[in-house]
Design a protein around this motif. Structure first.
Motif, mmCIF file in Angstrom:
data_model
loop_
_atom_site.group_PDB
_atom_site.id
_atom_site.type_symbol
_atom_site.label_atom_id
_atom_site.label_comp_id
_atom_site.label_asym_id
_atom_site.label_seq_id
_atom_site.Cartn_x
_atom_site.Cartn_y
_atom_site.Cartn_z
ATOM 1 N N LYS A 142 29.956 51.394 49.347
ATOM 2 C CA LYS A 142 29.383 51.107 50.658
ATOM 3 C C LYS A 142 30.313 51.566 51.790
ATOM 4 O O LYS A 142 29.867 52.087 52.805
ATOM 5 C CB LYS A 142 29.107 49.610 50.797
ATOM 6 C CG LYS A 142 27.912 49.132 49.977
ATOM 7 C CD LYS A 142 27.743 47.631 50.089
ATOM 8 C CE LYS A 142 26.580 47.151 49.203
ATOM 9 N NZ LYS A 142 26.456 45.680 49.226
ATOM 10 N N LEU A 143 31.635 51.391 51.580
ATOM 11 C CA LEU A 143 32.600 51.824 52.588
ATOM 12 C C LEU A 143 32.624 53.340 52.725
ATOM 13 O O LEU A 143 32.726 53.886 53.824
ATOM 14 C CB LEU A 143 34.004 51.320 52.218
ATOM 15 C CG LEU A 143 34.275 49.813 52.436
ATOM 16 C CD1 LEU A 143 35.623 49.432 51.852
ATOM 17 C CD2 LEU A 143 34.234 49.467 53.922
ATOM 18 N N VAL A 144 32.503 54.039 51.587
ATOM 19 C CA VAL A 144 32.518 55.507 51.593
ATOM 20 C C VAL A 144 31.263 56.044 52.269
ATOM 21 O O VAL A 144 31.290 57.034 53.033
ATOM 22 C CB VAL A 144 32.623 56.054 50.147
ATOM 23 C CG1 VAL A 144 32.392 57.558 50.118
ATOM 24 C CG2 VAL A 144 33.996 55.733 49.573
ATOM 25 N N GLN A 145 30.109 55.397 51.986
ATOM 26 C CA GLN A 145 28.837 55.881 52.529
ATOM 27 C C GLN A 145 28.646 55.542 54.010
ATOM 28 O O GLN A 145 27.847 56.159 54.692
ATOM 29 C CB GLN A 145 27.676 55.266 51.734
ATOM 30 C CG GLN A 145 27.589 55.786 50.309
ATOM 31 C CD GLN A 145 26.612 55.002 49.458
ATOM 32 O OE1 GLN A 145 25.886 54.155 49.966
ATOM 33 N NE2 GLN A 145 26.597 55.262 48.161
ATOM 34 N N ARG A 146 29.446 54.575 54.518
ATOM 35 C CA ARG A 146 29.273 54.143 55.893
ATOM 36 C C ARG A 146 29.642 55.297 56.851
ATOM 37 O O ARG A 146 30.720 55.875 56.735
ATOM 38 C CB ARG A 146 30.162 52.935 56.164
ATOM 39 C CG ARG A 146 29.916 52.304 57.541
ATOM 40 C CD ARG A 146 30.726 51.027 57.683
ATOM 41 N NE ARG A 146 30.253 50.007 56.742
ATOM 42 C CZ ARG A 146 30.893 48.869 56.543
ATOM 43 N NH1 ARG A 146 32.022 48.616 57.178
ATOM 44 N NH2 ARG A 146 30.407 47.996 55.687
ATOM 45 N N PRO A 147 28.776 55.656 57.827
ATOM 46 C CA PRO A 147 29.054 56.792 58.733
ATOM 47 C C PRO A 147 30.177 56.456 59.707
ATOM 48 O O PRO A 147 30.424 55.334 60.018
ATOM 49 C CB PRO A 147 27.723 56.963 59.482
ATOM 50 C CG PRO A 147 27.036 55.635 59.388
ATOM 51 C CD PRO A 147 27.461 55.036 58.089
ATOM 52 N N HIS A 152 33.811 42.356 34.001
ATOM 53 C CA HIS A 152 32.812 43.404 34.208
ATOM 54 C C HIS A 152 32.097 43.222 35.551
ATOM 55 O O HIS A 152 31.962 44.176 36.336
ATOM 56 C CB HIS A 152 31.792 43.380 33.064
ATOM 57 C CG HIS A 152 30.615 44.281 33.280
ATOM 58 N ND1 HIS A 152 30.706 45.656 33.219
ATOM 59 C CD2 HIS A 152 29.306 43.995 33.594
ATOM 60 C CE1 HIS A 152 29.520 46.190 33.468
ATOM 61 N NE2 HIS A 152 28.656 45.202 33.697
ATOM 62 N N PHE A 153 31.669 42.000 35.843
ATOM 63 C CA PHE A 153 30.931 41.749 37.085
ATOM 64 C C PHE A 153 31.824 41.901 38.316
ATOM 65 O O PHE A 153 31.396 42.431 39.344
ATOM 66 C CB PHE A 153 30.295 40.352 37.065
ATOM 67 C CG PHE A 153 29.177 40.212 36.058
ATOM 68 C CD1 PHE A 153 28.264 41.242 35.866
ATOM 69 C CD2 PHE A 153 29.034 39.050 35.307
ATOM 70 C CE1 PHE A 153 27.227 41.114 34.947
ATOM 71 C CE2 PHE A 153 28.007 38.917 34.384
ATOM 72 C CZ PHE A 153 27.101 39.955 34.207
ATOM 73 N N LYS A 154 33.089 41.439 38.211
ATOM 74 C CA LYS A 154 34.007 41.559 39.347
ATOM 75 C C LYS A 154 34.330 43.022 39.647
ATOM 76 O O LYS A 154 34.385 43.433 40.816
ATOM 77 C CB LYS A 154 35.309 40.794 39.072
ATOM 78 C CG LYS A 154 35.195 39.297 39.187
ATOM 79 C CD LYS A 154 34.864 38.828 40.599
ATOM 80 C CE LYS A 154 36.017 38.927 41.545
ATOM 81 N NZ LYS A 154 35.690 38.417 42.893
ATOM 82 N N LEU A 155 34.538 43.814 38.602
ATOM 83 C CA LEU A 155 34.838 45.234 38.794
ATOM 84 C C LEU A 155 33.632 45.979 39.347
ATOM 85 O O LEU A 155 33.775 46.865 40.187
ATOM 86 C CB LEU A 155 35.313 45.858 37.482
ATOM 87 C CG LEU A 155 36.675 45.367 36.970
ATOM 88 C CD1 LEU A 155 36.960 45.936 35.586
ATOM 89 C CD2 LEU A 155 37.790 45.742 37.930
ATOM 90 N N SER A 156 32.435 45.617 38.873
ATOM 91 C CA SER A 156 31.201 46.224 39.409
ATOM 92 C C SER A 156 31.049 45.906 40.893
ATOM 93 O O SER A 156 30.666 46.754 41.697
ATOM 94 C CB SER A 156 29.975 45.695 38.654
ATOM 95 O OG SER A 156 30.043 46.023 37.294
ATOM 96 N N GLU A 157 31.389 44.670 41.245
ATOM 97 C CA GLU A 157 31.325 44.225 42.640
ATOM 98 C C GLU A 157 32.294 45.028 43.515
ATOM 99 O O GLU A 157 31.951 45.454 44.625
ATOM 100 C CB GLU A 157 31.687 42.731 42.683
ATOM 101 C CG GLU A 157 31.358 42.019 43.962
ATOM 102 C CD GLU A 157 31.726 40.543 43.872
ATOM 103 O OE1 GLU A 157 32.889 40.215 44.157
ATOM 104 O OE2 GLU A 157 30.867 39.722 43.531
ATOM 105 N N SER A 198 31.039 48.574 43.956
ATOM 106 C CA SER A 198 29.916 48.577 44.885
ATOM 107 C C SER A 198 30.411 48.504 46.331
ATOM 108 O O SER A 198 29.911 49.201 47.212
ATOM 109 C CB SER A 198 28.998 47.390 44.585
ATOM 110 O OG SER A 198 27.960 47.313 45.519
ATOM 111 N N SER A 199 31.436 47.671 46.564
ATOM 112 C CA SER A 199 32.007 47.532 47.907
ATOM 113 C C SER A 199 32.644 48.841 48.361
ATOM 114 O O SER A 199 32.501 49.262 49.514
ATOM 115 C CB SER A 199 33.058 46.418 47.933
ATOM 116 O OG SER A 199 32.470 45.182 47.605
ATOM 117 N N LYS A 200 33.352 49.508 47.434
ATOM 118 C CA LYS A 200 33.991 50.795 47.759
ATOM 119 C C LYS A 200 32.946 51.852 48.104
ATOM 120 O O LYS A 200 33.111 52.628 49.033
ATOM 121 C CB LYS A 200 34.839 51.274 46.571
ATOM 122 C CG LYS A 200 36.143 50.510 46.397
ATOM 123 C CD LYS A 200 36.909 51.035 45.195
ATOM 124 C CE LYS A 200 38.164 50.227 44.938
ATOM 125 N NZ LYS A 200 38.872 50.672 43.719
#
Length: 309
Positions: free
Chosen positions: A304-309, A292-297, A300-302
């Motif tokens: 951040k990559l999508v939101q990055r301009p 659960h924690f690894k998948l949440s991590e 979260s990383s994905k």
């Protein structure tokens, strides 16, 4: 399976993997316990059939081999040999419950290897999930009435080599820009050659108990079937990872874990005490929390990559 709808193909792929993953454990255990088939020789059969299956797959266009130098794959082939051999020796020497739970220790060991050798850091919540996993394995082993030192030695070696192999596979795939099938296409024949050299020193080749001994037709069929099923496990894992989400793959893995433990009790009459049951539950909860924690991590990383301009 192009004629089947997408959901039907997914269900079929999951069922094939479920059946193959469970059958390979029980069939190998049967070959070791009831027929006394030699361990290294069975591993050699698995490697040879895996390579033949991959050769047919690439001939049919399932993947394209990538040119690699033998020296690039040699350490991986050695660890591949070691992890399969020691894992099979663990299955041969331990109850299926102890064998399955020992494999769960791969996760904590990988975390330790990546932390010490690669300087990777893990959040505290990830590290805390390793406590119930380790405690559960200890509880099961301590209260296992069929506990034996040799079996635990094989299980420990199996966990260490498997962990190294998994870390190296990830690094090599990234370094060489290859997928798992392309890598296995080179590993399998190299590992087979290594076992061909090693087997005569540890197991008889001809005569009673040897790979070319006087086995019955049914024994030969079961050995070949074991090799085909081992290849199906590898192929279906590759297909599932490519066609489902990490959540589906991991949750399905936990389901197989439980079914295999139950099957060991029913088919091989492996004794299971209350304390062992608590150990299994403790390990399973730890694995679920870690997943659960690894998948949440990862999610979260994905994000951040999508939101990055």
């Amino acid at each position: 399976m192009g004629w089947m709808p997408a959901q039907g193909r997914l269900a079929a792929g999951l069922l094939v993997n479920l059946a193959a993953s469970i059958c390979i454990v029980f069939l190998n255990k049967w070959l070791y316990v009831r027929l006394g088939f030699p361990n290294l020789s069975l591993t050699l059969v698995h490697f040879a059939i895996t390579w033949l299956g991959l050769y047919l797959c690439q001939a049919l266009g399932a993947f394209s081999p990538k040119s690699l130098q033998p020296s690039q794959v040699l350490p991986l082939a050695l660890s591949f040999c070691g992890f399969v051999v020691f894992t099979n020796l663990s299955l041969q020497s331990n109850t299926i419950g102890t064998y399955q739970l020992a494999k769960a220790m791969t996760t904590p060991v990988i975390v330790v290897i990546q932390s010490l050798a690669y300087g990777k850091t893990f959040p505290l919540r990830i590290k805390l999930t390793l406590v119930p996993i380790t405690l559960g394995v200890f509880l099961n082993s301590y209260y296992d009435v069929k506990f034996n030192v040799l079996g635990m030695a094989f299980a420990t070696l199996g966990v260490l080599v498997t962990s190294l192999y998994q870390v190296w596979v990830g690094a090599k795939q990234h370094e060489l820009q290859v997928n798992s099938m392309q890598l296995l296409y080179y590993q399998a024949p190299m590992s087979s050659a290594m076992l061909l050299f090693i087997i005569p020193f540890f197991e008889p080749v001809f005569g009673e108990g040897g790979i070319f001994g006087p086995w019955t037709l049914s024994a030969v069929i079961m050995v070949l079937l074991s090799g085909i099923i081992a290849f199906m496990v590898n192929l279906s894992i590759y297909w599932i990872i490519g066609n489902t989400s990490p959540v589906t793959y991991n949750m399905f893995g936990h389901f197989k874990f439980c079914i295999t433990l139950l099957g060991g009790c029913l088919l091989f009459k492996d004794p299971l005490s209350v304390n062992q049951g608590l150990g299994i539950l403790c390990t399973l909860l730890g694995i679920l929390a870690y997943t659960h924690f690894k998948l949440s991590e990862q999610e979260s990383s994905k994000s951040k990559l999508v939101q990055r301009p």
